[in-house]
Enzyme design. Structure first.
Site, PDB file in Angstrom:
ATOM      1  N   HIS A  83      -7.065  -6.025  -1.572  1.00  0.00           N
ATOM      2  CA  HIS A  83      -5.949  -5.095  -1.363  1.00  0.00           C
ATOM      3  C   HIS A  83      -4.800  -5.719  -0.593  1.00  0.00           C
ATOM      4  CE1 HIS A  83      -3.919  -1.299  -0.881  1.00  0.00           C
ATOM      5  NE2 HIS A  83      -4.018  -1.353   0.430  1.00  0.00           N
TER       6      HIS A  83
ATOM      7  N   SER B 286       0.829  -1.198   0.000  1.00  0.00           N
ATOM      8  CA  SER B 286       0.000   0.000   0.000  1.00  0.00           C
ATOM      9  C   SER B 286       0.872   1.260   0.000  1.00  0.00           C
ATOM     10  CB  SER B 286      -0.971  -0.052   1.185  1.00  0.00           C
ATOM     11  OG  SER B 286      -2.045   0.831   1.002  1.00  0.00           O
TER      12      SER B 286
ATOM     13  N   ASP C 157      -9.304  -5.154  -5.824  1.00  0.00           N
ATOM     14  CA  ASP C 157      -8.832  -4.220  -4.793  1.00  0.00           C
ATOM     15  C   ASP C 157      -9.785  -3.028  -4.747  1.00  0.00           C
ATOM     16  OD1 ASP C 157      -7.468  -2.370  -3.215  1.00  0.00           O
ATOM     17  OD2 ASP C 157      -5.498  -2.875  -4.048  1.00  0.00           O
TER      18      ASP C 157
END
Length: 424
Positions: A366, A239, A332
């Site tokens: 994600h 991320s 995601d």
């Protein structure tokens, strides 16, 4: 009959990325049973269950026989682990995350007679039970807290005094320090530095005060360690950490390989200073955040890198001399990670670069973590103080985690480990 039923889980103690064999014996022929797994980590409680039918010999062999119902169906050797969900009654947005790697996840596995829905039942009778230890920290791996200069984190070293390939491990915008992936990397032979980014010890309390020089200092510190090969580090980052990792690859010559998971292709949220430069950011567009009636947040459209100032904020990945692996889930719901991976690759290709790999997974969300970790499709985010969608379908996400983890390990062995390179 209950006292005669046998439940065998082998190995009963293993690393979290190891498969186990689960076998139930001495059942009646064709007897229906429910396998039920439970674990507690702090105040968090997770569980899973699946329905099986014994064969004509009174056996259930999970690696060979299909689940007929429950939280997954079909032949899934590790289904009881990756299909785990928060037990009913807990706060939404719970994530199973190992906070103390010196202890294992203790998974209690039970066998119940019949096909039951066990999620809301605490005290159902069982035929037999056993406890399985799932470790991130392998035997002999050393855990060393790090406070060197500005660098804050934890170094994990494999057993022995060898020169190990060095990996920096980072997570994203939740801050703090996550040690579990670094511990597992060390258990697989790497010197792994779990590096805190912000909101830990005396580091800045938010993302608006971080700079790229800090990560260069961490790189130099790790490469100077007497047990670490000094030619260059690998970086694995998720991320927000991924955009920092890409920035390191673009501007630092001591980065040997990067894996960015669920990452933006641009600096986001706040400008990123480095030496005499400040890299601009793609601002977060609050008007693009969608809130459901339950108060959950969909932020995937919150950053736009298709027009200014987002375009100017895109990381100059074409400057990277090292190989880059981008890992992206097609489902995601937090970052448009496939879009951003393709945007970064297009930039590299436009400059004649071929040093990129894209692992793109349908049905994955994600947080693509080490294998057999349950999907976290909704996360309570401490910075945003709300629950946000991360996406993913459990079975597809589990497949992505298993496939990507082994490819990540091979990628680092090939590109970071000088001993492996010398054998090629």
């Amino acid at each position: 009959m209950g006292s005669q039923v046998e439940l065998l889980v082998t190995p009963a103690k293993a690393l979290v990325d190891d498969k186990v064999d689960i076998t139930v014996e001495r059942l009646a022929p064709r007897q229906p049973v429910t396998l039920h797994a439970r674990l507690v980590e702090g105040t968090a409680r997770f569980q899973s269950y699946a329905h099986y039918r014994a064969d004509d010999m009174g056996r259930v062999i999970v690696a060979k026989q299909p689940s007929l119902g429950g939280l997954y169906t079909g032949v899934e050797q590790m289904g009881l682990f990756w299909s785990m969900q928060p037990s009913p009654g807990q706060k939404p947005g719970l994530r199973l995350r190992k906070k103390d790697v010196s202890t294992p996840f203790l998974v209690d596995v039970r066998v119940h007679d019949g096909h039951l829905d066990v999620m809301r039942e605490e005290n159902l009778p069982w035929l037999t039970t056993t406890t399985v230890e799932r470790w991130y920290l392998g035997d002999g791996v050393k855990r060393i807290p790090v406070r060197e200069g500005r660098v804050r984190g934890t170094l994990f070293l494999p057993p022995g005094d060898g020169l190990f390939a060095g990996i920096i491990d980072m997570y994203g915008s939740a801050g703090g320090l996550a040690e579990y992936r670094a511990a597992l990397l060390a258990s697989r032979g790497f010197a792994a530095l779990a590096l805190a980014v912000f909101a830990y010890d005396d580091l800045p309390s938010d993302l608006f005060s971080i700079d790229l020089d800090y990560f260069e200092e961490a790189t130099e510190w790790l490469l100077s360690h007497r047990n670490v090969q000094n030619h260059g580090v690998g970086i694995v980052a998720t991320s927000k950490g991924g955009e920092i990792a890409l920035s390191m690859a673009a501007h630092m010559d001591k980065v040997a390989a990067v894996v960015a998971i669920g990452s933006y292709s641009a600096v986001t949220g706040a400008p990123l200073p480095y030496k005499d430069t400040v890299f601009p950011c793609a601002p977060f567009l609050l008007e693009k955040v969608v809130e459901t009636k339950e108060g959950y947040l969909d932020i995937r459209n919150g950053v736009d890198t298709t027009k200014e100032p987002g375009i100017k904020a895109c990381v100059q990945v074409e400057k990277a001399q090292c190989p880059i692996m981008l890992v992206a889930g097609e489902d995601d719901l937090n970052v448009k990670s496939v879009f951003h991976a393709n945007q970064a690759i297009a930039r590299m290709r436009a400059h004649g670069k071929t040093n990129h790999t894209l692992l793109k997974y349908p049905g994955a969300g994600h947080l693509i973590e080490p294998p057999y970790t349950p999907l976290c499709g909704l996360l309570y985010h401490t910075v945003y103080r709300g629950c946000m969608f991360l996406g993913g379908e459990p079975k597809s996400h589990a497949a992505a985690q298993e496939d990507s983890w082994h490819k990540i390990l091979d990628f680092f062995r090939k590109h970071v480990d000088g001993r492996a390179q010398s054998r090629l």
